[in-house]
Write an enzyme that holds these catalytic residues in place. Structure first.
Site, PDB file in Angstrom:
ATOM      1  N   GLU A  47       0.839  -1.203   0.000  1.00 52.51           N
ATOM      2  CA  GLU A  47       0.000   0.000   0.000  1.00 52.51           C
ATOM      3  C   GLU A  47       0.871   1.249   0.000  1.00 52.51           C
ATOM      4  OE1 GLU A  47      -2.428   2.490   3.351  1.00 52.51           O
ATOM      5  OE2 GLU A  47      -2.127   0.345   3.649  1.00 52.51           O
ATOM      6  N   ASP A  51       0.749   3.843  -3.202  1.00 54.17           N
ATOM      7  CA  ASP A  51       0.327   5.233  -3.012  1.00 54.17           C
ATOM      8  C   ASP A  51       1.221   6.176  -3.817  1.00 54.17           C
ATOM      9  OD1 ASP A  51      -1.072   7.438  -1.393  1.00 54.17           O
ATOM     10  OD2 ASP A  51       1.020   7.770  -0.884  1.00 54.17           O
ATOM     11  N   ASN A 120      -6.997   1.021   0.686  1.00 59.63           N
ATOM     12  CA  ASN A 120      -5.698   0.411   0.984  1.00 59.63           C
ATOM     13  C   ASN A 120      -5.388  -0.765   0.070  1.00 59.63           C
ATOM     14  OD1 ASN A 120      -5.472   2.239   3.062  1.00 59.63           O
ATOM     15  ND2 ASN A 120      -6.023   0.788   4.670  1.00 59.63           N
ATOM     16  N   GLU A 123      -4.483   0.421  -3.509  1.00 55.72           N
ATOM     17  CA  GLU A 123      -3.117   0.955  -3.536  1.00 55.72           C
ATOM     18  C   GLU A 123      -2.100  -0.189  -3.473  1.00 55.72           C
ATOM     19  OE1 GLU A 123      -3.457   5.411  -1.566  1.00 55.72           O
ATOM     20  OE2 GLU A 123      -3.193   3.688  -0.233  1.00 55.72           O
TER      21      GLU A 123
END
Length: 235
Positions: A47, A51, A120, A123
């Site tokens: 994650e 991102d 989450n 990502e």
């Protein structure tokens, strides 16, 4: 049970070579699985990576789509496109919640529909595609869903925090003060309560699964309070 890689390949147009990293990307922290090195195998590390990758690819999409816009306008567009709500919206569109691996308690509490879990895991999936297949494949996946969102954005959005700050400056008031009132919930699914105070208008509070989200909601509520107060003064 259907093969996870087969199902995910239908929504990503990418087939993983390493099934383990795909499973890691979809494993919720509630399971606390551990590998042979006694390290937790869930989506948190992927994650973190995803991102940054999403932000970079969206920035490139915007740079190409809006060649005449200045940095400030592009930044506002990007902030909206990579915020939690937008990521969760894409995750819901591809029904990613159906594939998140979690314990029974999290599932019974609506974990597969939880917006933070959806954000989450998407990502993490982006990070996993990058690790497994390289930049071209992850760029293709992100572009497939985010380019249309970018094109549909007719003008740079103005987030509530920026609007509230500009209002205070225009009215020669001190800048908004944000304060963490409380934090509840487990580490993998926290809830933050943020308050914001404006001189002459008091304080309002809002809750969200991230501090940034709670600040935006609190700013939005304060703007509503200010607008309602100004309307009352006119009647």
């Amino acid at each position: 049970m259907k093969n996870l890689n087969d199902e995910i390949s239908k929504i990503t147009n990418y087939r993983f070579k390493n099934n383990a990293i795909l499973e890691e990307a979809l494993t919720h922290p509630s399971l606390n699985k551990r590998n042979s090195k006694n390290q937790t195998e869930n989506y948190e590390r992927l994650e973190f990576l995803g991102d940054s990758i999403l932000s970079m690819i969206v920035s490139a999409i915007l740079f190409k789509l809006f060649p005449e816009e200045r940095e400030g306008a592009l930044a506002k567009r990007k902030t909206d496109l990579v915020c939690g709500n937008t990521i969760a919206k894409v995750a819901k569109e591809i029904k990613l919640g159906d594939f998140i691996i979690m314990n029974n308690s999290e599932r019974c509490n609506g974990g597969k529909c939880n917006l933070k879990n959806l954000e989450n895991s998407l990502e993490a999936l982006i990070g996993a595609i990058y690790i497994d297949g390289g930049f071209k494949n992850v760029e293709r996946f992100v572009t497939q869903y985010w380019k249309k969102l970018a094109k549909d954005m007719l003008s740079p959005p103005q987030d509530s925090k920026t609007s509230l700050q500009e209002w205070t400056q225009k009215n020669k008031l001190p800048l908004p003060e944000y304060e963490l009132a409380k934090q509840t919930g487990p580490a993998h699914n926290p809830e933050f309560t943020i308050s914001v105070c404006i001189e002459n208008y008091g304080k309002v509070s809002a809750c969200a699964s991230s501090k940034k989200g709670a600040e935006q909601k609190a700013a939005e509520l304060m703007l509503e309070k200010i607008n309602n107060g100004e309307e009352s003064n006119l009647t």
